[in-house]
Design a protein around this motif. Structure first.
Motif, PDB file in Angstrom:
ATOM      1  N   SER A   9       0.845  -1.193   0.000  1.00 24.31           N
ATOM      2  CA  SER A   9       0.000   0.000   0.000  1.00 24.31           C
ATOM      3  C   SER A   9       0.882   1.245   0.000  1.00 24.31           C
ATOM      4  CB  SER A   9      -0.893   0.018   1.232  1.00 24.31           C
ATOM      5  OG  SER A   9      -0.102   0.204   2.409  1.00 24.31           O
ATOM      6  N   SER A  10       0.278   2.388  -0.290  1.00 20.39           N
ATOM      7  CA  SER A  10       1.041   3.634  -0.275  1.00 20.39           C
ATOM      8  C   SER A  10       1.513   3.970   1.135  1.00 20.39           C
ATOM      9  CB  SER A  10       0.203   4.778  -0.842  1.00 20.39           C
ATOM     10  OG  SER A  10      -0.987   4.953  -0.105  1.00 20.39           O
ATOM     11  N   ARG A  11       0.719   3.610   2.163  1.00 21.68           N
ATOM     12  CA  ARG A  11       1.154   3.888   3.524  1.00 21.68           C
ATOM     13  C   ARG A  11       2.433   3.121   3.857  1.00 21.68           C
ATOM     14  NH1 ARG A  11      -1.615   6.040   7.509  1.00 21.68           N
ATOM     15  NH2 ARG A  11      -3.665   5.485   6.670  1.00 21.68           N
ATOM     16  N   GLU A  12       2.522   1.877   3.395  1.00 21.34           N
ATOM     17  CA  GLU A  12       3.723   1.075   3.657  1.00 21.34           C
ATOM     18  C   GLU A  12       4.945   1.667   2.959  1.00 21.34           C
ATOM     19  OE1 GLU A  12       1.945  -3.419   4.289  1.00 21.34           O
ATOM     20  OE2 GLU A  12       1.849  -2.529   2.285  1.00 21.34           O
ATOM     21  N   ASP A  24       5.843   4.841   5.056  1.00 23.96           N
ATOM     22  CA  ASP A  24       6.447   4.616   6.377  1.00 23.96           C
ATOM     23  C   ASP A  24       7.691   3.729   6.311  1.00 23.96           C
ATOM     24  OD1 ASP A  24       5.628   1.923   6.285  1.00 23.96           O
ATOM     25  OD2 ASP A  24       3.888   2.239   7.563  1.00 23.96           O
ATOM     26  N   GLY A  25       8.098   3.346   5.119  1.00 23.58           N
ATOM     27  CA  GLY A  25       9.352   2.625   4.946  1.00 23.58           C
ATOM     28  C   GLY A  25       9.287   1.133   5.152  1.00 23.58           C
ATOM     29  N   THR A  26       8.091   0.548   5.282  1.00 23.55           N
ATOM     30  CA  THR A  26       7.987  -0.894   5.527  1.00 23.55           C
ATOM     31  C   THR A  26       7.678  -1.693   4.260  1.00 23.55           C
ATOM     32  OG1 THR A  26       5.619  -0.711   6.066  1.00 23.55           O
ATOM     33  CG2 THR A  26       7.204  -0.468   7.883  1.00 23.55           C
ATOM     34  N   ALA A  27       7.486  -1.047   3.134  1.00 25.00           N
ATOM     35  CA  ALA A  27       7.139  -1.749   1.891  1.00 25.00           C
ATOM     36  C   ALA A  27       8.310  -2.599   1.416  1.00 25.00           C
ATOM     37  CB  ALA A  27       6.755  -0.743   0.813  1.00 25.00           C
ATOM     38  N   HIS A  28       8.026  -3.842   1.026  1.00 26.55           N
ATOM     39  CA  HIS A  28       9.094  -4.719   0.550  1.00 26.55           C
ATOM     40  C   HIS A  28       9.724  -4.193  -0.744  1.00 26.55           C
ATOM     41  CE1 HIS A  28       6.546  -6.491  -2.681  1.00 26.55           C
ATOM     42  NE2 HIS A  28       5.567  -6.451  -1.785  1.00 26.55           N
ATOM     43  N   GLU A  29       8.984  -3.388  -1.513  1.00 22.83           N
ATOM     44  CA  GLU A  29       9.539  -2.853  -2.759  1.00 22.83           C
ATOM     45  C   GLU A  29      10.750  -1.961  -2.526  1.00 22.83           C
ATOM     46  OE1 GLU A  29       5.084  -3.377  -3.626  1.00 22.83           O
ATOM     47  OE2 GLU A  29       6.363  -2.871  -1.928  1.00 22.83           O
ATOM     48  N   LEU A  30      10.835  -1.334  -1.346  1.00 22.89           N
ATOM     49  CA  LEU A  30      11.961  -0.442  -1.073  1.00 22.89           C
ATOM     50  C   LEU A  30      13.279  -1.199  -1.045  1.00 22.89           C
ATOM     51  CD1 LEU A  30      10.276   1.826   1.602  1.00 22.89           C
ATOM     52  CD2 LEU A  30      11.025   2.535  -0.678  1.00 22.89           C
ATOM     53  N   ALA A  31      13.235  -2.485  -0.686  1.00 15.44           N
ATOM     54  CA  ALA A  31      14.445  -3.309  -0.700  1.00 15.44           C
ATOM     55  C   ALA A  31      14.626  -4.011  -2.041  1.00 15.44           C
ATOM     56  CB  ALA A  31      14.381  -4.346   0.424  1.00 15.44           C
ATOM     57  N   GLU A  32      13.531  -4.268  -2.736  1.00 13.70           N
ATOM     58  CA  GLU A  32      13.580  -5.060  -3.963  1.00 13.70           C
ATOM     59  C   GLU A  32      13.791  -4.226  -5.224  1.00 13.70           C
ATOM     60  OE1 GLU A  32       9.821  -6.990  -3.832  1.00 13.70           O
ATOM     61  OE2 GLU A  32      10.375  -8.352  -2.199  1.00 13.70           O
ATOM     62  N   TRP A  33      13.380  -2.961  -5.172  1.00 12.75           N
ATOM     63  CA  TRP A  33      13.474  -2.116  -6.358  1.00 12.75           C
ATOM     64  C   TRP A  33      14.618  -1.117  -6.187  1.00 12.75           C
ATOM     65  CZ3 TRP A  33       9.862  -1.523 -10.631  1.00 12.75           C
ATOM     66  CH2 TRP A  33       8.931  -2.557 -10.683  1.00 12.75           C
ATOM     67  N   PRO A  34      15.454  -0.922  -7.203  1.00 15.22           N
ATOM     68  CA  PRO A  34      16.621  -0.036  -7.094  1.00 15.22           C
ATOM     69  C   PRO A  34      16.231   1.432  -7.269  1.00 15.22           C
ATOM     70  CG  PRO A  34      16.546  -0.988  -9.278  1.00 15.22           C
ATOM     71  CD  PRO A  34      15.394  -1.585  -8.525  1.00 15.22           C
ATOM     72  N   SER A  35      15.364   1.904  -6.381  1.00 13.51           N
ATOM     73  CA  SER A  35      14.811   3.239  -6.534  1.00 13.51           C
ATOM     74  C   SER A  35      14.367   3.766  -5.180  1.00 13.51           C
ATOM     75  CB  SER A  35      13.593   3.194  -7.475  1.00 13.51           C
ATOM     76  OG  SER A  35      12.918   4.437  -7.489  1.00 13.51           O
ATOM     77  N   PRO A  36      14.453   5.078  -4.957  1.00 16.67           N
ATOM     78  CA  PRO A  36      13.879   5.641  -3.734  1.00 16.67           C
ATOM     79  C   PRO A  36      12.370   5.804  -3.817  1.00 16.67           C
ATOM     80  CG  PRO A  36      14.785   7.394  -5.080  1.00 16.67           C
ATOM     81  CD  PRO A  36      15.117   6.105  -5.787  1.00 16.67           C
ATOM     82  N   GLU A  37      11.820   5.590  -5.022  1.00 14.59           N
ATOM     83  CA  GLU A  37      10.400   5.830  -5.256  1.00 14.59           C
ATOM     84  C   GLU A  37       9.781   4.669  -6.028  1.00 14.59           C
ATOM     85  OE1 GLU A  37       8.552   8.180  -4.116  1.00 14.59           O
ATOM     86  OE2 GLU A  37       9.996   9.648  -3.382  1.00 14.59           O
ATOM     87  N   PRO A  38       9.287   3.627  -5.344  1.00 11.54           N
ATOM     88  CA  PRO A  38       8.604   2.551  -6.070  1.00 11.54           C
ATOM     89  C   PRO A  38       7.413   3.072  -6.857  1.00 11.54           C
ATOM     90  CG  PRO A  38       9.027   1.925  -3.782  1.00 11.54           C
ATOM     91  CD  PRO A  38       9.325   3.394  -3.901  1.00 11.54           C
TER      92      PRO A  38
END
Length: 569
Positions: free
Chosen positions: A107-110, A113-127
């Motif tokens: 979700s956008s909230r995740e 708040d920095g808990t989205a798994h995409e932040l570790a999986e995607w090479p970007s500061p902005e999934p």
């Protein structure tokens, strides 16, 4: 036509102004970045309001990186679906029928708040963010309305464009009053869609496949009770396989607004499609429905034969049209806008030659061709999946087939949702706007090597890779507005010749020395990486440039530099 003359609000001369035709996401993004750079811009659009048509429904990671630069990423991420609504892609026989498989997304909230798994999986500061164009456009509109340098004129239809030697003249009609006037500018950019008047004004033609796939039948509808039947983890998009039709339904607001796309089978009459049957097959039941619009359309794969003529340029759908898969259409247009804005600004400010506008065509046309083929490949790969009527049968046979099809979808369609190669890996090859290093190329000759594979690189023509810096910021947050020289362990003496050459030529240049550890596989021996304003590597080397003035002159089209003097060490 009899016209009065109406100048824009900017006190700057005609030579310093850009007119953008079309106030969709591409045109507004272009105008916002021009205004941010201090270039006066007037945006003209025939519609008095932002779009009511929910066409594009994904703002991809690359576009979100650009919106981060414009200071709009967080506002955009808070719009669209409710903050806690997951953005899963679900495959099913119908929205309320058996599920075949799904790709889970946060979700956008995740993300916020920095808990989205995409932040570790995607090479970007902005999934990537799932937001319909009906919610994105008002945010861009408000930002333009707040600008003191950009002027947005809605309800003003462009009726002709005349390219002259020293300026472009645009003939405009105010829709509400019928009053006509002319406005002059240094450059005009057509962001006015597939039927672009601006494209026709320069004689450019769309080339490719005028019917690249099955025709589509799209239904925008409101249903106040459908969302409550979508289970404990509703998806964002549902790909459904009905007995006659197949397609997708997008959840637009998480409450009552939906967009259904149905494929019209080959051989069927598009005019005979039954909208009620499409909705019954896609939803899997009877619901309270208000149909807001029905749009039949043809899937195309078309790219303009040129993007630039004199003082007139094209971007977005005016330059390329293809299947709206993976969000590639609008997002490619946003990349066009960010690739073009800095060039127009640089030419108008005198620190780049007009050749950089030719470079824009070379670079963006190559990416447009490659992206259109990627969209067509995704469509083709899925065309034979889920055709067996037994898919909807109850019982063991149907269960087994549904499991088999779900597994197949995981293999085949993952590329659409994990399109990192398209979003991050698009690379400019053979452009005069970059200096390639023959000794360090990886053998890639196409603009996009693979849809779902991304290899971070600081080779010229590549997007400079993101990484998180020790202070928690993204590398992108530290780049200058214009050119930035990234170094590793360089001294002021190493950098001073390039900085002096830039100052002499009037080229804005920032210097960023990285003290932290970086990925050695990405940077290899490259201690000097020159990054353009659009986050593209212009030049990289193990050593400082031997002739910095010649390097900048070549990159910015100021004069022709001998090739032998431009080679990267």
């Amino acid at each position: 036509m009899s016209c009065t003359t109406q100048e824009g609000v900017s006190p700057d001369t005609t030579q310093g102004r850009v007119v953008v035709v079309g106030a969709g996401p591409v045109g507004m993004t272009l105008a916002l970045d021009l205004a941010r750079r201090g270039t006066p811009v007037v945006v003209l659009d025939a519609s008095p309001v932002t779009t009511a048509n929910p066409r594009c429904n994904t703002t991809n990671a690359r576009s979100m990186e650009y919106f981060r630069r414009l200071g709009l990423a967080e506002e955009i991420r808070r719009a669209g679906l409710p903050a806690d609504h997951a953005t899963d892609v679900v495959y099913c026989t119908s929205m309320t029928g058996p599920e075949l498989t799904r790709f889970p997304f946060s979700s956008s909230r995740e993300v916020l708040d920095g808990t989205a798994h995409e932040l570790a999986e995607w090479p970007s500061p902005e999934p990537q963010h799932r937001i319909s164009q009906i919610f994105l456009e008002p945010i861009l509109d408000r930002a333009l309305q707040e600008s003191t340098i950009a002027e947005l004129r809605r309800g003003h239809r462009v009726e002709a464009v005349h390219d002259g030697q020293d300026e472009v003249t645009v003939e405009v009609r105010e829709v509400a009053t019928g009053e006509t006037y002319r406005i002059s500018a240094a450059y005009v950019v057509g962001c006015d869609g597939g039927a672009s008047l601006v494209r026709r004004s320069i004689g450019a033609r769309l080339e490719g496949d005028s019917e690249a796939s099955e025709r589509r039948h799209s239904v925008y509808f409101r249903s106040p009770d459908l969302a409550s039947h979508l289970g404990t983890r509703p998806g964002w998009m549902y790909w459904w396989f009905g007995p006659t039709y197949r397609g997708s339904v997008v959840v637009l607001d998480g409450r009552e607004l939906f967009l259904c796309h149905a494929r019209v089978p080959h051989g069927a009459d598009p005019a005979a499609v039954d909208t009620e049957q499409v909705l019954a097959e896609s939803l899997g039941g009877q619901f309270d429905i208000e149909t807001l619009s029905v749009v039949p359309w043809t899937a195309r794969r078309l790219v303009a034969d040129r993007f630039h003529s004199g003082r007139v340029l094209l971007a977005g759908d005016a330059a390329h049209l293809w299947l709206p898969l993976g969000g590639f259409g609008m997002n490619t247009g946003i990349a066009d806008a960010m690739s073009l804005s800095w060039r127009l600004h640089a030419v108008l400010r005198g620190w780049a030659g007009t050749r950089v506008l030719d470079d824009y065509e070379v670079e963006r046309r190559s990416v447009g061709e490659a992206t259109s083929r990627a969209a067509l490949k995704i469509d083709g790969d899925m065309s034979g999946v889920g055709r067996d009527p037994a898919l909807r049968e109850p019982g063991p046979r149907g269960d087994a087939l549904r499991a088999e099809v779900g597994a197949r979808i995981q293999q085949v369609d993952r590329q659409q949702w994990f399109s990192q190669g398209v979003q991050f890996g698009a690379r400019y090859v053979g452009s005069p706007g970059v200096v390639e290093a023959p000794s360090d190329e990886h053998g890639e000759t196409s603009a996009i090597a693979a849809i779902d594979q991304y290899r971070p690189s600081v080779d010229a023509g590549a997007r400079v890779p993101h990484h998180w810096r020790p202070d928690g910021s993204s590398l992108y947050d530290q780049l200058g507005d214009d050119f930035t020289l990234i170094t590793r362990g360089a001294t002021a003496a190493d950098v001073e010749p390039l900085r002096a050459a830039a100052a002499e030529l009037g080229v804005p240049l920032s210097w960023l020395d990285l003290e932290e550890t970086v990925d050695e596989l990405t940077y290899r021996d490259r201690r000097f990486v020159l990054v353009r304003p659009d986050h593209v590597v212009a030049w990289s080397s193990a050593t400082p440039p031997t002739d910095p003035g010649v390097l900048l002159d070549s990159l910015l089209g100021r004069r022709t530099a001998p090739e032998s003097r431009l080679r990267t060490a």
